[in-house]
Every structure is written in C-alpha cells, then in structure tokens.
Design an enzyme around this catalytic site. Structure first.
Site, mmCIF file in Angstrom:
data_model
loop_
_atom_site.group_PDB
_atom_site.id
_atom_site.type_symbol
_atom_site.label_atom_id
_atom_site.label_comp_id
_atom_site.label_asym_id
_atom_site.label_seq_id
_atom_site.Cartn_x
_atom_site.Cartn_y
_atom_site.Cartn_z
ATOM 1 N N GLU A 1 29.542 -77.524 66.168
ATOM 2 C CA GLU A 1 28.954 -76.251 66.323
ATOM 3 C C GLU A 1 27.822 -76.149 67.558
ATOM 4 O OE1 GLU A 1 31.272 -76.515 64.118
ATOM 5 O OE2 GLU A 1 31.783 -74.535 63.806
ATOM 6 N N TYR B 1 25.223 -78.469 67.477
ATOM 7 C CA TYR B 1 23.969 -79.171 67.516
ATOM 8 C C TYR B 1 23.652 -80.611 68.161
ATOM 9 C CZ TYR B 1 23.626 -75.884 63.713
ATOM 10 O OH TYR B 1 23.807 -74.764 63.050
ATOM 11 N N ARG C 1 32.114 -84.044 60.880
ATOM 12 C CA ARG C 1 32.913 -83.073 61.673
ATOM 13 C C ARG C 1 32.697 -82.659 62.693
ATOM 14 N NH1 ARG C 1 30.965 -77.142 60.097
ATOM 15 N NH2 ARG C 1 32.628 -76.146 60.344
ATOM 16 N N HIS D 1 27.855 -72.327 68.505
ATOM 17 C CA HIS D 1 27.251 -71.338 68.073
ATOM 18 C C HIS D 1 27.261 -70.738 69.754
ATOM 19 C CE1 HIS D 1 27.535 -71.595 64.010
ATOM 20 N NE2 HIS D 1 25.978 -72.974 64.163
ATOM 21 N N GLU D 2 27.083 -70.686 70.759
ATOM 22 C CA GLU D 2 26.802 -69.908 71.708
ATOM 23 C C GLU D 2 27.480 -69.385 72.467
ATOM 24 O OE1 GLU D 2 24.551 -73.929 73.381
ATOM 25 O OE2 GLU D 2 25.357 -72.768 75.154
ATOM 26 N N ARG E 1 33.176 -69.210 53.011
ATOM 27 C CA ARG E 1 32.285 -67.594 52.647
ATOM 28 C C ARG E 1 33.252 -67.256 51.333
ATOM 29 N NH1 ARG E 1 33.162 -64.976 58.193
ATOM 30 N NH2 ARG E 1 35.222 -65.814 58.169
ATOM 31 N N GLN F 1 28.057 -60.008 56.986
ATOM 32 C CA GLN F 1 26.847 -59.265 56.404
ATOM 33 C C GLN F 1 26.038 -59.468 55.816
ATOM 34 O OE1 GLN F 1 29.762 -54.899 56.549
ATOM 35 N NE2 GLN F 1 28.331 -54.570 56.170
ATOM 36 N N LYS G 1 19.711 -49.772 73.794
ATOM 37 C CA LYS G 1 21.727 -49.805 74.470
ATOM 38 C C LYS G 1 22.439 -49.717 72.982
ATOM 39 C CE LYS G 1 22.601 -54.475 74.521
ATOM 40 N NZ LYS G 1 22.960 -55.562 74.662
#
Ligand code: FAD
Ligand code: NAP
Ligand code: SF4
Length: 678
Positions: A169, A171, A219, A257-258, A316, A344, A573
C-alpha cells in the site's frame, strides 16, 4: 475437504503446523479509530469479540506503528513498550474467550505519515500527504528493524496469535522496494537485492524475536499501480525471500494509496484482483491470502475453487456483518448484511479523523453503544415509508419485540436507494435491499406494499407510535420552461420511463448528477463480475509483464453513446462534495467518458432550442435533446403536516426529517437509533 456442505473450501481448516485456523476467512486489517486511545480499548475488545464469535478464522487488527516515526498521524496507534502492550490483553482475552485468533498488524507509515516526524528511504514527499519525510540513515534503518522485532515481541507478550507486517500500500517497507521512492545508493537501495533487504531483514528479525510458534503474515504488494513500481520478477524474488526469512503466510496488497486506479470502491468488480495472487501460487510453498472486493461466500468459495489462493481476506464485509462466517456456514447467506463497498462510513470516516462504522451496519464499532434490547412494553408501531430509514427502523423495532406495520406506497421496498442500484457501479446496493427484504420476513414485520398511508388510516388504527420515514422528493427548480417535454426527472431517466436522446444537459452536479452522467454514458448492461472489461478500462496488464501492472498500458474505454454536460451554479470544482475516498474515481471515470462540466451557471430558460444559460453574464445555448434535473431533494412532508394538524405525534427519520446532506448512511443510522429507543 471440510464437512461444510454449503462452502466446503471456505470452511476447510488450515493447518499452519503449530496451530490450526478453523476456516479460510481472514478478517483483513482495518483502522477503526478505536486503536488510538486507551479509553477506547474496551470498545475495540467488544468489536473483535463479536467477530470472533461470528466464526471468522483469523483476524488482523488495524495498524500499530513500531515507533513514533511510523505514526499514521500524531499520537496515533503505536506499540513500542510494555505499558502499551498491557492494554492489548483486553482485546486478546476477549477474542480468545470467543474461540477466535487474532494478529496485530505492524504498520510503519513511512512517507504516508501525517506528521512532521515521518521518515522514508529517500526525501521525497508523497502526493497525498503534506510533510516531506526525513531520509533514514543506515544506522536508523537498523534501529527501525529492531523496532519492528520489538513490536512483534510485545504483541506476543500481549497474547496475540501473531503479527502481520504491512509491506504494501505504499507504506515504509513498500517504499524501500521500488525505485519510485527509493533513490538510495547504499546497501538499502539501487539493485533489487538491496531494495528488498529492509523487508527481508524485518521478517528475519521478527522470527528471531518470537520463536517458531507465532504467526507472521507478510502483506506483499503484488500490484503497485504506480510508476516505477515492482516488476513481477521482483515480486516473486521477494516472496521467496520472505518465505525463507520465516513468514507463515503471505497476504496480498493491491495498489498504493496514491495510485489513481480504483482497488476497493464499489465500481470495482467482485474479486477483480484475485488473479494476481494466483500468479504467485506455484512460486512459494506457504499459504497465500487473496483480497479486494470479495464480499459474498459464493465469490469467496469460487476464488478458492479456482485455485487463486489458500485463504480469502475480507475486511469491510466483516464490518458490515460480524456473523458473516456463521451465517454462511449454516447456509443462511441470504441473511448476510453485505458490504456494498461504498467507503462512506469506514474509510471516509478514517480519512476525516472520525471513528469508522458502516453504512449498512451502524452498530459496527458502536457495539457497546447501540444495542437491541427486549422491549419493556410491546407496542404497536406504524412505520410509513420503506426507504433505508423506514426499513432499518422497522426491523430493529421488531427485533426488540414490537409489532410493526410498514407502509410503502410503491410496489417495492428501497425508496431512493432502490433507484441507486440501477447506476452502473452501484449494483451492490441490491444486496442491501435483499438483506432488508430477508430480515423483514424473519422478524415478522407486516409489510403493506402499494399502500399509501393516510392520516385517516393512521388515526383509525390503535397505534402506540407512528414513525414517518416518507423520505424525499426531487426538487424542481423554478426555471422558465421546466415543464417542457424535453425535461425529465432523474427518476424518469434511471427507471427508463422516458427515452433519453443523444445530447443531454444535467442540471445539478451533486452525487445524483454524477450518477446520472455515469448511467447515461454507458450503453450496455454493466456487470459486477466483468473483471476483464474493468482491467481494460483502467489499463491494467493481466499478463503482469508491465512493471507495476500498468506501465506503458493504454486504457481502452468504450466511448459514451451520448454527449453529456453537467452543470452547477456554484463556481467551485464539480464533485467536491462526493466521498473523500471515492470522489476522485467518479470524476476520473466521467473524464474518461468525455463528460463536460460547467460551473458558475445561471439557468435562463428551456425551450425547443434547448437549455439557455449564462456564465459570467455571457449567454449560451446548449442544443440538447433532454434536460435532466438533479437539483437535490426536498422533504416529503405532506403527511406530516396533516398528522400534526390532527394532533397525532410522530417520530421523523431520514429524508423527511432533513433533506439537506441526506444520504443512506444517515437514514439507516437514524432508523436504528429510533428503532432501539421506541
Ligand atoms: P427514501 O429513500 O426517499 O424513502 C422514502 C419511502 O417512503 C419511499 O419508498 C416512498 O415511496 C415511501 N413513502 C412516502 N410517502 C409514503 C406514504 N404516505 N405511504 C407509504 N409510503 C410512503 N446515498 C448514499 O448514501 N450513497 C450513495 O451512493 C447514494 N447514491 C444514490 C444514487 C441515486 C441515483 C439516488 C436516487 C440516491 C442515492 N443515495 C445514495 C441517496 C439515498 O438513496 C437516500 O439518501 C436514502 O434513500 C434516503 O432514505 P429515506 O428512507 O430517508 O427516504
Ligand atoms: P446534492 O448533492 O445536494 O446536489 C444537488 C445539486 O443540485 C447541486 O449540484 C446543486 O448545485 C444543485 N442545485 C441545488 N438547488 C438547485 C436549484 N434550485 N436549481 C438548480 N440547481 C440546484 O444532492 P443530490 O445530488 O440530489 O444527492 C442527494 C443525496 O444523495 C446527497 O446528499 C448524497 O449524499 C447522496 N448521494 C451520494 C452519493 C455518493 O456517491 N456518496 C451519490 C449519489 C447520491 P448548485 O447549487 O451549485 O447549482
Ligand atoms: Fe462496506 Fe460501505 Fe460498510 Fe464500508 S461503510 S463496510 S464500504 S458497506
């Protein structure tokens, strides 16, 4: 093979040699916000205990930094001393009492740390954080490795069953692995052997610190999705070295993440990335875990039967339903409250420093606060409106023991949420409707469809409580010509009640304006299982010959069958109010479909020529076949006014209470909160 007749592979135990996992379900790591403060540990313990009771094979906590430089944010979760380790006993004891197993995740944020203390292999700022990290000296790198090992040792002292080392991810560990972030020229940078040294040394040091009988999950980023990421050969080399260093299990990481490619949002097809883990299957001999967008037991079983992995990570989905495993193993999959991948209430909350919870399960992370208790006095309750608010309230009130009658004027349940499931990429919303529908039957709510509740009727029934959940109605802005036949409501367009031409103007650039543009820019039926189409659209190479899985790959987009312009009066925007972790996907997807946006618009009139507007005083005509109104909603309060006049007191929940900034998250939570308090 296991004895389970419903999902035999999913419920087959996994023997790790020194310990046995009862099934192949891993609850993946999720930061909930409860990890950061000692006072929240009782809540964290309850949260994990319920999931252990729900039958999951192994769980992983949210990330804990091995030292301050690894913090995700100032004073975020950290495990680097005995005092910090002690409070974890609350969690591990609660989990073990329920027969569960749990690993602590060690996460060093590296340059993703939202703190001025952040460190990295090279002094390069990430595009998603405000701080430029300090470059680690070679001595400091050795100290980091020691801190990882100490953190694992402390986790062992706190009775965890193992640790997960966060190597993906984007990190710290991942930052060492790739040239994108590692520009070093010492023994920790340059060629791949040097770049992977940090990861391998960490696993070796941890194994040495904890002995043989302790789970170490690594991971591993198998698809970086950023420029200058790992090549597949490098990933195989790393996986073998990680196995040799003493890891027990390798888990899959997809996307930094980016990265600007969706990896877990609802428009990502189910199990869209498990083929990546499959490629590693014959390269190592320890068990592999696959992940991302696996949200039903059917999909999980298929992933295993296709040989993509030995275990399936679902994060999740376990937030959404702590009893996922129990329900699946008993053949009660229809009762599972499925994760719809909306982000959300989980990720969006974490990114705005709020406690995580779940849109479809407001009890998630509130297990000590929001509970169904048997009613002292059984009441007869009428709930008006079977949108998310009314559905949640009816089911919860009935679970407390009340007699509930639910009125719905249309022929189906779901309200506005039922319309949302027709949007390409929101097909998962149908699962929530299925869950509600199953529960209504199970708890014995009397559902009256095609039945518009009236004031007289409610007055004539012997009711103890009336709950109004009549929701919202679309707003019609006062634009001259708004009754012209070319003008459609979003409901008419989505339900295909009226034909929509090739040139379209959409009034309103909120969530629904974006959804309408998505809906109209697709021609065929989309599918939540069409992985190949998704990979092509986002330029991902399934052969994995491309470095990072994407380098040099051109995405193939099916062009929109319509010319679409989305308008708003604000000068900001468009799309700024969309979800924190998903808004960029919606904006990018529409950009790829060449949807145009106009801001600062004044609507003048609509006539046979089209939509007349002005921007900065300059008149403009949009020659369109249809104008679709997505200008927000207003509370549907007709019945409320009547009831109030007749002196009947009512409870209001969801859109009828307040239309502004309404979403299904608020509607369901309000339904729950009222349901337990009636
Ligand atoms: P509603 O959903 O409006 O339900 C009210 C119900 O009451 C209706 O079924 C109506 O028929 C019934 N009713 C009204 N009067 C009576 C009466 N007198 N008698 C009987 N029945 C009556 N939200 C999100 O959180 N995330 C999203 O991604 C998202 N996407 C969306 C996309 C689209 C295209 C749309 C249209 C909505 C979306 N929403 C989303 C919004 C979400 O659906 C709403 O916020 C939610 O449905 C509001 O719930 P509610 O129960 O308050 O009202
Ligand atoms: P919204 O987000 O409030 O947007 C309404 C749009 O209509 C705005 O762009 C607004 O922009 C415009 N508008 C408002 N009053 C107007 C008027 N009188 N004349 C012309 N334009 C007007 O509402 P929505 O799009 O209807 O969505 C409803 C709710 O559903 C949202 O609150 C959202 O939470 C939820 N939803 C969420 C998602 C999601 O992805 N999370 C997706 C869909 C829906 P201007 O005022 O600038 O013109
Ligand atoms: Fe899934 Fe949405 Fe719940 Fe998060 S908030 S767990 S994405 S349903």
């Amino acid at each position: 093979m296991s004895m389970n007749k419903h999902y035999p592979l999913l419920f087959e135990p996994l023997d790790l040699g020194f310990t046995i996992l009862k099934n192949r379900i891993l609850m993946g790591s999720m930061h909930t916000g409860l990890e950061d403060r000692k006072k929240h540990f009782p809540k964290l313990a309850q949260y994990f205990a319920e999931r252990a009771r729900g039958g999951v094979g192994l769980m992983v906590t949210g990330g804990f930094a091995p030292n301050r430089s690894g913090w995700l944010a100032p004073f975020a979760s950290k495990l680097s001393n005995r005092l910090e380790a002690k409070k974890h006993l609350l969690v591990t004891d609660a989990v073990h009492r329920e027969g569960g197993k749990i690993c602590l995740q060690i996460l060093h944020a590296g340059r993703y740390g939202y703190t001025p203390l952040s460190v990295a292999p090279s002094r390069l700022k990430s595009p998603i954080t405000p701080f430029k990290p300090r470059e680690l000296s070679s001595k400091a790198i050795r100290k980091q490795i020691e801190d990882f090992a100490l953190c694992a040792r402390l986790a062992q002292k706190a009775n965890y069953d193992g640790v997960e080392v966060m190597g993906s991810e984007g990190y710290l560990i991942n930052e060492f692995l790739v040239e994108h972030t590692n520009k070093r020229r010492d023994e920790w940078g340059g060629n791949y052997e040097n770049r992977m040294r940090f990861a391998v040394e960490i696993v070796k040091a941890i194994r040495a610190a904890v002995g043989e009988k302790f789970i170490i999950i690594f991971r591993l980023s198998m698809l970086d999705l950023v420029n200058q990421g790992s090549s597949w050969n490098e990933i195989v080399l790393l996986a073998r070295a990680i196995e040799a260093a003493g890891a027990t299990i390798i888990n899959t990481g997809i996307g930094w993440h980016e990265a600007r490619i969706p990896t877990i949002a609802t428009m990502v097809p189910r199990a869209a990335y498990t083929w990546v883990t499959k490629k590693l299957k014959n390269e190592v001999s320890i068990p592999l875990v696959t992940t991302n967008r696996i949200n039903t037991p059917e999909v999980a079983e298929k992933v295993l039967s296709d040989g993509h992995a030995d275990m399936v990570s679902m994060a999740r989905p376990l937030l959404a339903d702590p009893e996922f495993a129990l329900k699946a193993s008993a053949g009660r999959a229809l009762e599972i409250n499925s994760c719809i991948a909306c982000n959300q209430a989980c990720l969006d909350h974490i990114f705005s420093m709020q406690r995580a919870t779940c849109l479809v399960n407001p009890r998630a992370c509130y297990e000590k606060e929001l509970n169904i208790k048997p009613a002292q006095t059984v009441k007869r309750i009428a709930v008006v409106g079977a949108g998310p608010a009314g559905l949640a309230c009816s089911i919860v009130a009935a679970q407390c023991g009340h007699e509930v009658v639910l009125y719905e004027s249309s022929s189906e349940i779901g309200g506005q949420f039922g319309i949302a499931q027709r949007i390409p990429g929101k097909e998962e919303f149908a699962e929530t409707i299925r869950y509600f529908s199953t529960q209504l039957g199970l708890v014995g709510v009397e559902l009256r469809l095609n039945h518009k509740a009236t004031c007289e009727e409610l007055k004539s029934e012997a009711l103890d409580e009336v709950v109004l959940a009549s929701g919202v109605v679309p707003r019609t802005p006062p634009i001259p010509g708004s009754s012209h036949p070319m003008v459609l409501s979003y409901v008419e367009a989505i339900k295909k009640q009226k034909h929509v031409g090739n040139r379209v103007a959409v009034i309103g650039a909120g969530g629904i304006g974006f959804d309408i543009a998505e809906f109209l820019s697709h021609s065929g039926e989309s599918s939540i299982l069409d992985v190949d189409n998704f990979l092509q659209e986002w330029g991902i190479d399934k052969t994995l010959e491309a470095r990072s899985g994407t380098e040099g790959i051109v995405s193939k987009i099916e062009p929109s069958p319509r010319e679409i312009t989305v308008l708003q009066r604000k000068t900001t925007k468009p799309g700024t109010g969309l979800g924190k972790t998903t808004g960029w996907i919606h904006r990018l997807a529409l950009q790829k479909k060449e949807v145009k946006f106009l801001s600062g618009v004044n609507y003048e009139k609509i006539d046979d020529e089209g939509l007349h507007i002005s921007i900065d005083g300059e008149a403009k005509l949009l020659e369109v076949d249809n104008v679709i109104i997505c200008a927000g909603q207003e509370s549907n309060r007709d019945l409320f006014d009547e009831l109030e006049t007749s002196g009947i007191s009512v409870h209001l929940i969801g859109g009828v209470k307040l239309a502004s900034e309404l979403d299904a998250k608020r509607a369901i939570r309000e339904g729950w909160e009222l349901g337990v308090s009636l």
